[in-house]
Design a protein around this motif. Sequence first.
Motif, PDB file in Angstrom:
ATOM      1  N   ALA A 128       0.839  -1.200   0.000  1.00  0.00           N
ATOM      2  CA  ALA A 128       0.000   0.000   0.000  1.00  0.00           C
ATOM      3  C   ALA A 128       0.874   1.249   0.000  1.00  0.00           C
ATOM      4  CB  ALA A 128      -0.922   0.003   1.205  1.00  0.00           C
ATOM      5  N   GLY A 129       0.554   2.190  -0.878  1.00  0.00           N
ATOM      6  CA  GLY A 129       1.291   3.448  -0.942  1.00  0.00           C
ATOM      7  C   GLY A 129       2.584   3.382  -1.720  1.00  0.00           C
ATOM      8  N   ARG A 130       2.820   2.256  -2.389  1.00  0.00           N
ATOM      9  CA  ARG A 130       4.053   2.102  -3.159  1.00  0.00           C
ATOM     10  C   ARG A 130       3.758   1.283  -4.414  1.00  0.00           C
ATOM     11  NH1 ARG A 130       6.438   4.125   0.710  1.00  0.00           N
ATOM     12  NH2 ARG A 130       7.860   3.629   2.298  1.00  0.00           N
ATOM     13  N   VAL A 131       4.544   1.514  -5.445  1.00  0.00           N
ATOM     14  CA  VAL A 131       4.444   0.737  -6.677  1.00  0.00           C
ATOM     15  C   VAL A 131       5.876   0.460  -7.137  1.00  0.00           C
ATOM     16  CG1 VAL A 131       4.302   2.729  -8.233  1.00  0.00           C
ATOM     17  CG2 VAL A 131       3.251   0.585  -8.893  1.00  0.00           C
ATOM     18  N   PRO A 132       6.149  -0.748  -7.632  1.00  0.00           N
ATOM     19  CA  PRO A 132       7.511  -1.057  -8.077  1.00  0.00           C
ATOM     20  C   PRO A 132       7.979  -0.092  -9.176  1.00  0.00           C
ATOM     21  CG  PRO A 132       6.201  -3.064  -7.952  1.00  0.00           C
ATOM     22  CD  PRO A 132       5.261  -1.913  -7.762  1.00  0.00           C
ATOM     23  N   VAL A 133       9.222   0.335  -9.070  1.00  0.00           N
ATOM     24  CA  VAL A 133       9.791   1.271 -10.046  1.00  0.00           C
ATOM     25  C   VAL A 133       9.697   0.699 -11.455  1.00  0.00           C
ATOM     26  CG1 VAL A 133      11.939   2.376 -10.811  1.00  0.00           C
ATOM     27  CG2 VAL A 133      11.329   2.407  -8.402  1.00  0.00           C
ATOM     28  N   SER A 134       9.991  -0.585 -11.613  1.00  0.00           N
ATOM     29  CA  SER A 134       9.972  -1.188 -12.949  1.00  0.00           C
ATOM     30  C   SER A 134       8.567  -1.128 -13.564  1.00  0.00           C
ATOM     31  CB  SER A 134      10.466  -2.632 -12.903  1.00  0.00           C
ATOM     32  OG  SER A 134       9.659  -3.403 -12.026  1.00  0.00           O
ATOM     33  N   TYR A 135       7.525  -1.395 -12.760  1.00  0.00           N
ATOM     34  CA  TYR A 135       6.150  -1.340 -13.251  1.00  0.00           C
ATOM     35  C   TYR A 135       5.760   0.100 -13.563  1.00  0.00           C
ATOM     36  CZ  TYR A 135       1.108  -1.949 -13.517  1.00  0.00           C
ATOM     37  OH  TYR A 135      -0.194  -1.943 -13.932  1.00  0.00           O
ATOM     38  N   TYR A 136       6.109   1.014 -12.676  1.00  0.00           N
ATOM     39  CA  TYR A 136       5.819   2.440 -12.898  1.00  0.00           C
ATOM     40  C   TYR A 136       6.453   2.909 -14.205  1.00  0.00           C
ATOM     41  CZ  TYR A 136       6.365   7.475 -12.581  1.00  0.00           C
ATOM     42  OH  TYR A 136       6.366   8.816 -12.876  1.00  0.00           O
ATOM     43  N   GLN A 137       7.714   2.564 -14.423  1.00  0.00           N
ATOM     44  CA  GLN A 137       8.422   3.002 -15.631  1.00  0.00           C
ATOM     45  C   GLN A 137       7.788   2.403 -16.878  1.00  0.00           C
ATOM     46  OE1 GLN A 137      10.909   5.400 -15.471  1.00  0.00           O
ATOM     47  NE2 GLN A 137      10.406   5.472 -17.639  1.00  0.00           N
ATOM     48  N   LYS A 138       7.395   1.123 -16.807  1.00  0.00           N
ATOM     49  CA  LYS A 138       6.739   0.469 -17.940  1.00  0.00           C
ATOM     50  C   LYS A 138       5.437   1.188 -18.279  1.00  0.00           C
ATOM     51  CE  LYS A 138       4.327  -3.818 -18.965  1.00  0.00           C
ATOM     52  NZ  LYS A 138       3.893  -5.090 -18.394  1.00  0.00           N
ATOM     53  N   MET A 139       4.654   1.519 -17.263  1.00  0.00           N
ATOM     54  CA  MET A 139       3.389   2.205 -17.491  1.00  0.00           C
ATOM     55  C   MET A 139       3.628   3.634 -17.981  1.00  0.00           C
ATOM     56  SD  MET A 139       1.326  -0.170 -17.085  1.00  0.00           S
ATOM     57  CE  MET A 139      -0.185   0.730 -17.281  1.00  0.00           C
ATOM     58  N   LYS A 140       4.633   4.297 -17.451  1.00  0.00           N
ATOM     59  CA  LYS A 140       4.957   5.662 -17.888  1.00  0.00           C
ATOM     60  C   LYS A 140       5.368   5.665 -19.365  1.00  0.00           C
ATOM     61  CE  LYS A 140       8.118   9.458 -16.981  1.00  0.00           C
ATOM     62  NZ  LYS A 140       9.314   9.878 -16.265  1.00  0.00           N
ATOM     63  N   ASP A 141       6.123   4.663 -19.769  1.00  0.00           N
ATOM     64  CA  ASP A 141       6.578   4.569 -21.155  1.00  0.00           C
ATOM     65  C   ASP A 141       5.422   4.399 -22.138  1.00  0.00           C
ATOM     66  OD1 ASP A 141       9.179   4.863 -20.279  1.00  0.00           O
ATOM     67  OD2 ASP A 141       9.670   2.725 -20.437  1.00  0.00           O
ATOM     68  N   THR A 142       4.284   3.892 -21.656  1.00  0.00           N
ATOM     69  CA  THR A 142       3.109   3.714 -22.515  1.00  0.00           C
ATOM     70  C   THR A 142       2.046   4.761 -22.185  1.00  0.00           C
ATOM     71  OG1 THR A 142       2.073   2.122 -21.021  1.00  0.00           O
ATOM     72  CG2 THR A 142       3.501   1.234 -22.743  1.00  0.00           C
ATOM     73  N   ASP A 143       2.455   5.904 -21.618  1.00  0.00           N
ATOM     74  CA  ASP A 143       1.532   6.975 -21.232  1.00  0.00           C
ATOM     75  C   ASP A 143       0.431   6.473 -20.298  1.00  0.00           C
ATOM     76  OD1 ASP A 143       2.860   9.024 -22.575  1.00  0.00           O
ATOM     77  OD2 ASP A 143       1.811   8.587 -24.440  1.00  0.00           O
TER      78      ASP A 143
END
Length: 130
Positions: free
Chosen positions: A43-58
């Motif tokens: 809760a209150g955190r998201v893995p950096v790798s997942y965040y970056q993957k989602m950011k890369d796809t807007d």
Amino acid sequence: MGNKWYMTAEDIAADLGIDEKEAGRLLRNLSERIKRKGGCYIAGRVPVSYYQKMKDTDFMSPDGMEADCCPLNQKRLLSLKEFCVYASFGQNTARQFAKKAGIEKRIGHKVLYDRVLFDDWCDKNKSMEM
């Protein structure tokens, strides 16, 4: 993001240049996606790798589900903070400019800024006296 394994709302806000409340909504949305897919999350955190993957796809997931936020160039009406980022203005300049250029829109007590009218104004004008 350096050596971090997880992103917090504060980290996301700093990375995207958005307020922490909006970043918190995005973080909850991303966490919910992880949960729906059966993954573990904190809760209150998201893995950096997942965040970056989602950011890369807007922030569009592979199954086509949008997050609560979308790129500024896809939104018609922007908040003051979003308009400041989009136009590279400070808040005072943004407010003054919006009134003079006629791009300020009021919906109830909410003040929004019309990105399309701003783009049109930029295409047609070279400068404005403030």
